[in-house]
Design a protein around this motif. Structure first.
Motif, mmCIF file in Angstrom:
data_model
loop_
_atom_site.group_PDB
_atom_site.id
_atom_site.type_symbol
_atom_site.label_atom_id
_atom_site.label_comp_id
_atom_site.label_asym_id
_atom_site.label_seq_id
_atom_site.Cartn_x
_atom_site.Cartn_y
_atom_site.Cartn_z
ATOM 1 N N LEU A 203 46.455 48.223 96.584
ATOM 2 C CA LEU A 203 46.322 48.307 98.036
ATOM 3 C C LEU A 203 45.378 49.438 98.435
ATOM 4 C CD1 LEU A 203 50.048 47.771 99.095
ATOM 5 C CD2 LEU A 203 48.139 46.221 99.604
ATOM 6 N N LEU A 204 45.542 50.569 97.798
ATOM 7 C CA LEU A 204 44.692 51.717 98.121
ATOM 8 C C LEU A 204 43.248 51.462 97.692
ATOM 9 C CD1 LEU A 204 47.189 54.534 97.103
ATOM 10 C CD2 LEU A 204 46.541 53.872 99.429
ATOM 11 N N ASP A 205 43.065 50.863 96.533
ATOM 12 C CA ASP A 205 41.713 50.546 96.072
ATOM 13 C C ASP A 205 41.042 49.535 96.998
ATOM 14 O OD1 ASP A 205 42.006 52.245 93.929
ATOM 15 O OD2 ASP A 205 42.446 50.647 92.471
ATOM 16 N N ALA A 206 41.825 48.621 97.565
ATOM 17 C CA ALA A 206 41.275 47.591 98.444
ATOM 18 C C ALA A 206 40.883 48.146 99.811
ATOM 19 C CB ALA A 206 42.282 46.453 98.614
ATOM 20 N N GLY A 207 41.397 49.318 100.164
ATOM 21 C CA GLY A 207 41.058 49.918 101.459
ATOM 22 C C GLY A 207 41.946 49.494 102.590
ATOM 23 N N VAL A 208 43.212 49.212 102.298
ATOM 24 C CA VAL A 208 44.161 48.837 103.332
ATOM 25 C C VAL A 208 44.255 49.966 104.359
ATOM 26 C CG1 VAL A 208 46.202 49.777 102.175
ATOM 27 C CG2 VAL A 208 46.426 47.764 103.643
ATOM 28 N N ASP A 209 44.563 49.633 105.604
ATOM 29 C CA ASP A 209 44.537 50.600 106.705
ATOM 30 C C ASP A 209 45.878 51.240 107.016
ATOM 31 O OD1 ASP A 209 41.667 50.089 107.774
ATOM 32 O OD2 ASP A 209 42.540 48.091 107.552
ATOM 33 N N CYS A 210 46.963 50.651 106.551
ATOM 34 C CA CYS A 210 48.300 51.171 106.844
ATOM 35 C C CYS A 210 49.264 50.596 105.817
ATOM 36 C CB CYS A 210 48.727 50.770 108.263
ATOM 37 S SG CYS A 210 50.236 51.554 108.874
ATOM 38 N N LEU A 211 50.341 51.320 105.572
ATOM 39 C CA LEU A 211 51.382 50.866 104.653
ATOM 40 C C LEU A 211 52.715 50.854 105.378
ATOM 41 C CD1 LEU A 211 50.364 53.023 101.556
ATOM 42 C CD2 LEU A 211 50.000 50.557 101.815
ATOM 43 N N GLU A 212 53.455 49.767 105.191
ATOM 44 C CA GLU A 212 54.798 49.652 105.763
ATOM 45 C C GLU A 212 55.815 49.900 104.661
ATOM 46 O OE1 GLU A 212 54.711 49.168 109.115
ATOM 47 O OE2 GLU A 212 52.545 49.154 108.757
ATOM 48 N N HIS A 213 56.691 50.840 104.861
ATOM 49 C CA HIS A 213 57.761 51.251 103.938
ATOM 50 C C HIS A 213 57.224 52.164 102.829
ATOM 51 C CE1 HIS A 213 59.566 47.835 105.998
ATOM 52 N NE2 HIS A 213 58.781 46.995 105.351
#
Length: 366
Positions: A203-213
């Motif tokens: 997820l971090l490598d993909a550049g996601v903008d926010c994380l839930e939980h």
């Protein structure tokens, strides 16, 4: 109040972390700091905050799936009466676009449907994709349907593993990266449901903008999240249910149960570690599934119990997150979306549970 009426706000009007003023007015539904010629129709005294934000809320969703519009309306009204005047919907199977036309309901930022795989999320919640290769196209479609956000389910229990069933990622890393890029190309941001440690690097490598939980974040992940400036929605009311979820699956899925139990038990340490590392921790109730609406004050209180200072929790529940989402706070000419309290919630976050007045679009609704 009608369009010609004037509301006087008096006491402490909180604008942001560094600025507050002693008074303001609402004229024509908008905030002004210049005294109007007309006398006030009404005066509200106390501590005035920009309307609260629930950044993980599912209007239109119940424990067994989508609800009718009447039920969704009741959910939205419960949030509004608790002082939540801006909701970032974190995925809903119901089309709630009609909320935009209702001046008496909170402002809503929709994320479309949760994107998941068959049997790899809660039934009747998500849009289930038959193959992983469908994800980028589905992201583009949900971005077009929503209001600038897309919600991915990054991991869930894989029951096909039998007694070895546990949380596992849903998407290969290359597909995930392509999907996040597709959302960004469409002008949308991506948030991801994640419990599992194994999903976070992709997820971090993909550049996601926010994380839930993000309950599976290791110390190394916390450092990465902080360095990347990615916010995390704590959802402590939801994570408090992990031990009960573990008990339900303990006999058939002992590995999953042990992991869920451990994450639930360390939830306060987890949230405190995120905050101490400099991660922006957002306030979200996860209302709409098994959590009732209108519980923003309880979620905020849980965050303070975890060790986040009351002032930071209140800021996260109001002006900081409004700015992050691109929504107005209390500024000259902005829509008057505000909540009034008889004492300062920055000194005791529990004050959020008892708003003295709620004003939405310049109209007092509570």
């Amino acid at each position: 109040m009608t369009a010609g009426e004037v509301l006087h706000l008096r006491g402490t009007v909180v604008l942001d972390d560094d600025r507050e003023v002693g008074e303001a007015w609402v004229v024509g539904g908008r905030v002004t700091f210049s005294r109007p010629a007309a006398s006030p129709t009404a005066t509200l005294d106390g501590w005035v905050l920009p309307g609260l934000v629930d950044v993980h809320c599912h209007i239109g969703l119940a424990s067994d799936g989508p609800v009718d519009d009447g039920t969704a309306e009741k959910q939205a009204l419960a949030d509004r009466d608790a002082g939540v005047l801006l909701v970032r919907d974190a995925g809903s199977p119901a089309d709630t676009g009609w909320v935009h036309a209702r001046d008496d309901l909170p402002r809503l930022i929709r994320a479309g449907r949760h994107l998941a795989r068959p049997k790899r999320y809660l039934r009747h919640y998500g849009r289930e994709l038959a193959t992983v290769d469908e994800l980028p196209a589905a992201v583009r479609e949900e971005a077009a349907r929503g209001d600038g956000w897309v919600k991915l389910v990054a991991d869930w229990i894989d029951r096909d593993l039998g007694a070895d069933g546990d949380l596992r990622p849903l998407w290969p890393r290359d597909v995930l990266a392509e999907a996040v890029a597709a959302a960004h190309d469409a002008g949308a941001r991506v948030t991801a449901h994640t419990f599992a440690t194994e999903s976070l690097d992709d997820l971090l490598d993909a550049g996601v903008d926010c994380l839930e939980h993000a309950t599976g974040a290791s110390p190394e992940h916390v450092e990465r999240i902080a360095a990347a400036g990615i916010p995390v929605t704590a959802t402590l009311l939801q994570v408090a249910q992990f031990p009960a979820i573990a008990a339900q699956g303990a006999e058939r899925y002992p590995l999953f149960a042990a992991r869920m139990r451990a994450m639930g038990e360390r939830r306060y340490d987890h949230v405190r570690d995120l905050h101490d590392a400099g991660v922006r921790v957002l306030v979200g109730t996860d209302a709409g599934g098994t959590i009732g609406h209108g519980r923003i004050a309880e979620e905020a209180t849980e965050m303070a119990r975890a060790g986040i200072p009351d002032r930071d929790v209140v800021a996260a529940a109001s002006w900081r997150t409004r700015a992050w989402l691109g929504a107005d706070g209390l500024s000259e000419g902005a829509s008057a979306d505000l909540v009034v309290y008889t004492s300062d919630p920055r000194d005791d976050v529990r004050v959020l549970a008892d708003p003295a007045a709620v004003v939405l679009r310049g109209q007092r609704v509570r």
